[in-house]
Scaffold this motif. Structure first.
Motif, PDB file in Angstrom:
ATOM      1  N   THR A  93       1.159  -1.350   0.199  1.00  0.00           N
ATOM      2  CA  THR A  93       0.013  -0.294   0.080  1.00  0.00           C
ATOM      3  C   THR A  93       0.676   1.304  -0.057  1.00  0.00           C
ATOM      4  OG1 THR A  93       0.342  -0.136   2.274  1.00  0.00           O
ATOM      5  CG2 THR A  93      -2.144  -0.976   1.110  1.00  0.00           C
ATOM      6  N   TRP A  94       0.329   2.233  -0.774  1.00  0.00           N
ATOM      7  CA  TRP A  94       0.972   3.645  -0.918  1.00  0.00           C
ATOM      8  C   TRP A  94      -0.133   4.592  -0.040  1.00  0.00           C
ATOM      9  CZ3 TRP A  94       1.321   7.110  -4.185  1.00  0.00           C
ATOM     10  CH2 TRP A  94      -0.248   6.872  -5.150  1.00  0.00           C
ATOM     11  N   LEU A  95       0.534   6.034   0.702  1.00  0.00           N
ATOM     12  CA  LEU A  95      -0.739   6.754   0.177  1.00  0.00           C
ATOM     13  C   LEU A  95      -0.763   7.876  -1.419  1.00  0.00           C
ATOM     14  CD1 LEU A  95       0.451   8.346   4.236  1.00  0.00           C
ATOM     15  CD2 LEU A  95      -1.819   6.424   2.875  1.00  0.00           C
ATOM     16  N   TYR A  96      -1.939   8.347  -1.476  1.00  0.00           N
ATOM     17  CA  TYR A  96      -1.678   8.949  -2.421  1.00  0.00           C
ATOM     18  C   TYR A  96      -2.163  10.440  -2.406  1.00  0.00           C
ATOM     19  CZ  TYR A  96      -3.673  11.174  -6.812  1.00  0.00           C
ATOM     20  OH  TYR A  96      -4.303  12.490  -7.879  1.00  0.00           O
ATOM     21  N   ASP A  97      -1.332  11.321  -2.703  1.00  0.00           N
ATOM     22  CA  ASP A  97      -1.498  12.653  -2.333  1.00  0.00           C
ATOM     23  C   ASP A  97      -1.475  12.729  -0.110  1.00  0.00           C
ATOM     24  OD1 ASP A  97      -1.725  15.074  -2.446  1.00  0.00           O
ATOM     25  OD2 ASP A  97      -4.046  15.531  -2.052  1.00  0.00           O
TER      26      ASP A  97
END
Length: 97
Positions: free
Chosen positions: A13-17
Motif C-alpha cells: 500500500t501507499w498513500l496517494y497525496d
C-alpha cells in the motif's frame, strides 16, 4: 496461441497525496507486449513470452489482469513501483518469488 498466465506475487500500500491509501501489486506473467512499431528493433516491437513482472497500481481484479509484464525481474518491478509510489510499504507476509 500461447495462453497468458499471470500470478500476483507481491502486494503493498501507499498513500496517494499523503492522504488516500491505495494498493500496489506485482504480478508474474509469461507475456510481455511488444510496441508493434515496425521501426523498433524486434526485441521491442514483437510480443515476447518468458518470465516477466508487471506493476498494477490500484485494486487488483482478475477481470483487469492478463496485461503482461514490462520488467525482466521482480527487483526491477519493485524499483519502478517504489519510484512511482514513494510511500510504498510491501506486505511482509507475501511471497517474493
Amino acid at each position: 496461441m500461447v495462453e497468458i498466465i499471470e500470478v500476483k506475487v507481491l502486494s503493498g500500500t501507499w498513500l496517494y497525496d499523503d492522504l488516500i491509501k491505495r494498493e500496489v501489486h506485482i504480478v508474474k506473467s509469461n507475456f510481455k507486449a511488444g510496441s508493434g512499431d515496425y521501426e523498433d528493433e524486434p526485441v521491442l516491437s514483437e510480443d515476447q513470452y518468458g518470465e516477466f513482472y508487471g506493476v498494477r497500481i490500484g485494486e487488483y481484479r482478475l477481470a483487469d489482469s492478463f496485461q503482461g509484464g514490462a520488467y525482466n525481474s521482480l527487483e526491477e518491478a519493485k524499483i519502478h513501483a517504489s519510484n512511482v509510489c514513494p510511500s510504498l510499504n510491501w506486505n511482509t507476509h507475501e511471497s517474493n518469488t
